[in-house]
Structure formats: structure tokens, C-alpha cells
Design an enzyme around this catalytic site. Sequence first.
Site, mmCIF file in Angstrom:
data_model
loop_
_atom_site.group_PDB
_atom_site.id
_atom_site.type_symbol
_atom_site.label_atom_id
_atom_site.label_comp_id
_atom_site.label_asym_id
_atom_site.label_seq_id
_atom_site.Cartn_x
_atom_site.Cartn_y
_atom_site.Cartn_z
ATOM 1 N N ASP A 187 0.837 -1.198 0.000
ATOM 2 C CA ASP A 187 0.000 0.000 0.000
ATOM 3 C C ASP A 187 0.872 1.249 0.000
ATOM 4 O O ASP A 187 2.078 1.185 0.246
ATOM 5 C CB ASP A 187 -0.921 -0.010 1.228
ATOM 6 C CG ASP A 187 -0.136 -0.185 2.517
ATOM 7 O OD1 ASP A 187 0.578 0.760 2.885
ATOM 8 O OD2 ASP A 187 -0.209 -1.267 3.145
ATOM 9 N N GLU A 238 21.005 -23.682 -17.264
ATOM 10 C CA GLU A 238 20.271 -22.678 -16.480
ATOM 11 C C GLU A 238 21.219 -21.579 -15.988
ATOM 12 O O GLU A 238 20.862 -20.396 -15.985
ATOM 13 C CB GLU A 238 19.557 -23.349 -15.302
ATOM 14 C CG GLU A 238 18.339 -24.145 -15.754
ATOM 15 C CD GLU A 238 17.717 -24.978 -14.640
ATOM 16 O OE1 GLU A 238 16.490 -25.161 -14.666
ATOM 17 O OE2 GLU A 238 18.457 -25.470 -13.756
#
Length: 750
Positions: free
Chosen positions: A538, A618
Site C-alpha cells: 500500500d 540454467e
Amino acid sequence: MAIIYDEKAKCITLHTKNSSYQMKIGNLDYLIHLYYGPRMPDSDLSWQIRQYDRGFSGNPYRSRHERTFSLDAQPQEFPTQQQGDFRIGSIDVMNADGSRCFNGLVKDVSISEGKYRLLTLPASFASDKDTVHSLRITLEDEYSHVQAILQYGVFEQADIITRSVTVKNGGRQPIHLHKIMSVCLDFLNGSDMDIVNFPGRYGQERQVERQPLTHHVHKIRSGRGISSHQQNPFVALTDRTVTEESGSCYGFSLMYSGSFLAEVELDQYDQVRLVMGINDRLFSYAVEAGEDFDTPAVLMTYTDSGLTGMSHIYHDFFRNNLNRSRFVKDVKRPVLLNTWEAAFFDFDDVKLVEIARAAKKMGVEMIVMDDGWFGKRDDDNSGLGDWYVNEDKIKCGLKSLVEQVNAKGLKFGIWMEPEMVNEDSDLYRAHPDWAFAMPGRTPARARNQLVLDLSRQEVVDYLYGCIAKVLSENNIEYLKWDMNRSLSDVYSAVLPASRQGEVLHRFMLGLYGLMERVTKDFPDVLIEGCSGGGARFDAGILCYSPQIWCSDDTDPIHRLSIQYGTSFGYPVSTVGAHVSASPNHQTGRTTPFNTRGVTAMAGTFGYELDPAKLSLEEKNMIREQLGIFREHYDLIQDGFYYRLTGLGEEPYMAWEFASEDRNEALLSVVVKDIQPNQTLINIRLKGLDPDGLYKLTEESKKYMVHNMMYPDIEARREYYKGDALMNAGYTFPMVFGDYPAMQLHFSRVD
Ligand code: GLA
């Protein structure tokens, strides 16, 4: 001038670059709301309010026998209480005599340069791009002498108006606030409005819901003591026909991280009222004679440029006006590897140094030691509160561990959860009354932990001491500030019975005070907020932490909708996102490494996996991903973010970052559901110069080769006109395989 007070017409008009907001000291000195919408001249718009005798909608006594002025039908800035307005209210105050009434009439209007300040709550500020003016309107109840002081901050360039309310008790006895909203916005006609909000759950935060307003009170709220996974303190009211590109949108973002409430009512006359502020559930606050109570601010905006226009306003504001950390603008944030999904609680100093060694080789810049390094913390049943190193795990001590990691050329970050305590901890054994619990009752546990009473200054001071010790004795450059449960059993051992309704809000004031001190004293530490993922995402917490871990769900396919929903109110620079291992820990789904990278690049970007378990391929891909991320860092963090698909039927999601100067764009697409004999993906880009000529850069071709059926055909075409990309769109060749993802970079050559 951004604020104009026409004393003759008693009209006050606020202007931002593209919007105007008008109110008027109307009949009997009530403050009437007249307008919020596209920018208009200052002329008095009160002619649009027609008065007539409305049955069953009473009139203030001072209207005498005049029956046409009813507060039940007036658009108001701060509705009165118990004066005949039966819609949702902005205040519920109990006066010393037990009456629940507030009849606020305008007493004073003042305008000043700069942004007003709230001392105990998070606040926005003027940036060098903006001029800000503040307006203060004092409403007073002539009988109780209670004042509601409405404060407006007008950010002209940013197109934002903030509002908060200070209640001043000018009487001689204490009063009790049972409800006090930060904002109230009335619309004369809202029968064609939609409300957009962002519900969710743990691991599935901020999904998007949009519904037409109907004749009842829509309530969006959290009563959990945190802004929550379940709802978010950001809502929008829009035209029913609004799209990403066009249509009216009003946004409301509350700068508060605790229990909140937004109510929207479509009334009997098809008028709309929105109020937003601290949740009134479990709330009652005594304000002594002469004292003040401040509400948190709401950031309001209006735009007619659709949902994208609204998002861009908030993105800009959050990047410029909310957080003073140097990591917001001046310093690039390090790419980190977090140990949580790499090792959970199962690590020691040797393993961490090993992870650091491998991470450095891959090009990562920081190791974050997550949960489990302190107290007797081998699982989540013990240790919270004891913020000293767990010597069984970190045998060499924290200082030496940090030094060893630094010696490998990596920065060091750490995890803490200051607001919590386990019963099995030295802290709890010493201070059982520091945790919330009700007299004679046993408190509810969540993740086997209790919540510390941050309404008590001694608790806040103790926590500050713990955090300051960890940060000052070691070269720690990042703090993940976690918070892993909702608040229940809210009761403070030191407040009298009559003041227990204050505890939830006092907890928030304690937290903000603590964060203020930490950020002031350790400005070089980057703070990442977290709450079981994104339960405290928020505008309040973002004043202290430039970024927040967006969700514990790192499955890239689920992350798409979480990050999509989050983007409506928050910029990508605030979204914590990492590449994790596959199969995914939360869902068990297997996805390509590339897809995980493309999704995490719509955020702060980092890794959350054990390098020892990676294949050579990877590891090579990590180097490649880091190269792409670093090259496009500014474009991703500061560019215009466009949602190019919704949550509709398309089996893929697409988004784009475009630079402000229109010189480049990065287009990302992730396929959620691969189909045979597929409809090709055609994406119309945004934010380019129609006359520009754009080249598909080299790195993009790799994506073609990875994922496309016919790479050779695609590789031939390299140049595209901006208008063609925006109007006809870019059509991908047929894609193939599980969850492919593409990331195309267009760079302007002419
Ligand atoms: C929360 C956070 C995770 C991790 C764990 C540690 O769930 O969201 O990222 O830090 O806590 O306990």
C-alpha cells in the site's frame, strides 16, 4: 494558481494539470462539493444543484420553514452526523454528553505554498518536477466546538490531490471518535459508474474485479490490522465504458497499512458517495480537550485517459513523491538471490557462503539471508523476537558471515520480522505482556506466533534497538521487513479499558514511528516490505520501503495475474519479483527458465533458488537474463508500463515498457495455455512514435529461436514503422511448447 478562493462567490477551486475540483461554502455555511473532473475554468458551478422539497429527507433547523434544502441530497465535502443526511458518513463522534452528532460549518479557509504535513503518518512530498499548494478548511460544530480541519495538497503537475482530516477537540471534555474518514467524494450522478477493486487471498493477491454500482453500500475493507491479501486500499470509480485507453477514471489510494475501509453508495437519487479511511471496526479513539487526531491521507486522481492513464499517474507519483530513499531514483537496486526458496530453514554459514560463491559466478550482486538465522529458529515455532544470531547455524557469527560474503564480492541483506514474537523465545519469556492477548483469555496463534504491542513506546524502542544493532554492527545493505499474520486479540496491557479501541491505530503509529527512525538512521539500507508476500502492499508502507515482495506465489503463470492487478495502482519498481525453482514450490507446476525470467522482469528482479541445483544451461541463462535486465533497467523501472492484454479469454498475457522519449520499447508475452492449430498472437504496441522506424534488436531474435516454429522466416524482418506496430500490431509466428515466453526489444533507428 492551483488553488483559487473566490471569496465573493464563496467558491474554492483546485486545479491540477488536467483536472479541477470545486467546492463552495453554501447554504447555512455547509461545505458543498460541486465538481471533480476534467480541467475547467474557475466559474461557480453551483447552478447544477437544484433544490426541491424531497419527501422524507429532512432539513436543518436553521432553514426555518424552507423545506428544499436537505442534507440528505446535498453533495458535501464532509457530511455532518445526525443532521438529516442518512447516507454513509465521514464521521461518527460521541461528544462528552453522550450525543453522537457533528454539525460542521465553515469557519475558516486558508491557502499556503508547499505540502501540509502530518506528523505521525506517512506523507507525500513535493518533487523538483512539481509545485504543491495546500488548502485548509476548518469546519466547526458550534455547540461542541469540535473541529474537522480538511487538508488538501494539490500536486499540479502530478494530477494528484491528497486529502486528510484533522479532528480538533476545541471543547472542554474528551470526545470519542468511532469513525473518521479521510475523504468523502460525492457525485451528482453515478448511475453509469463501475467500481474497480483488487480482492485476493494468500498467494493470489490483487486480482481485478469490476462491477456496476447498484443501490446499496459497496464495502471494501480489511479488518486484519494490515492492508491484507484479501483487499487493497486502492479503488477506482470509472465510467461503465472505460477502457485501458479512454474514459473517465477516479482513483483513490489510501496511505495506510492497517485496517481500512472504503464505502461507496449509490443513493436514492442516483448520486454516488465514496468515503475512505481507517476501518471503523474495533475503532474508538478518545481525543482529549485541546488535542488533535490526524487521519491518513488519500491520494485522489481524475483522468479521462482510461485505466492506463490512471495507472501512469500513480506510477509517476510513487516514483517521485512518496519515498525519499536514494534507491528510488539515484541508485540502482542490486539483483539479489534470496535464500528462502533456496533452503527454507535448512542452512548454516558454510552453505550460505557456498551459495554466495555460486551466485557471484552467475552475476548476482547480493545475498539475502531470509528467515531462520536468529534465536532458536529451526522452524516457524520459535525464535521470533530474539534478534541475535543462531550460533548453531551461523557458527562464525553474523559479522564474520557478512565479511565472508562481502569478500566474495557480494552485498549482504537480511530478513527480520520485528512486529512478531514466538512464545518460545527469550523475549516472550521476559515480557509476556508485550504480546497482544485479552485478560483471562488465550490468544489466537497464527503460524504459531503472536503480535507485539507496538502501541507501547517501550516495545517500539526495544525493536529499534534490535534493528539498529543488527544494521550498525554489520555491513548489511538490505532489510526484508516481514510481517506474517493478521492481528487478533487486539488489547494492550497498559491502556485503560475505555481506550482499547485505540490499539489497532496506535499499533500503526508505533510501526510508522519505528520505520521512520530506521529509514532516517540507516538511509543506505534498502528496505523491502513483505507480509506473507503482498499482504501489506500500500501507499503507506511504500513511504518507507521502495519495494514490496509482491506475493509468496512465485509460479510465473499465477504471478501474471497478481502483477497485472498490482500494476493498476503501483509501479513496477515497487514489485518484488524473483525467478524460483521449477517445479514451483507453491503449485508444483513446471515452467521454462526463460518464462520465469520474463515474468520476474516485470518487477525488481532477483532469484530465489539454490544455485547448486541448477544445470549448466540454467546458469548460462541466468547470465543472459541478468544482461537483459541490466541493459533495460531504466526502461523497466522508469518507463511507461502498458497492459496489452486483460484477464480475458486470450491464452497469453502481454505487457510493454516504453521509454518516455519513445526511443525504445520492451514487449513481453507469456503464453498461459498452448494450443494446436493456434490463432497467432498479434499485439498492438503502445507509446511509440508513429513516424519512427524501429529495429528489432539482436537479443530479441534469440527468443524467436527458442520458442517459435519458424525462426528463419521471422529472423528476416527487422524494421518496423511505429504506426504499423501500434495500429496493425506485431504478429508472432506460431509458438510451441509449455508456457513459452517472448521478450522483444524495439529500438528506434530513425
Ligand atoms: C513470508 C515471506 C517469505 C519468507 C517467509 C519466511 O512468508 O513472504 O518470502 O520470507 O515469510 O518465513
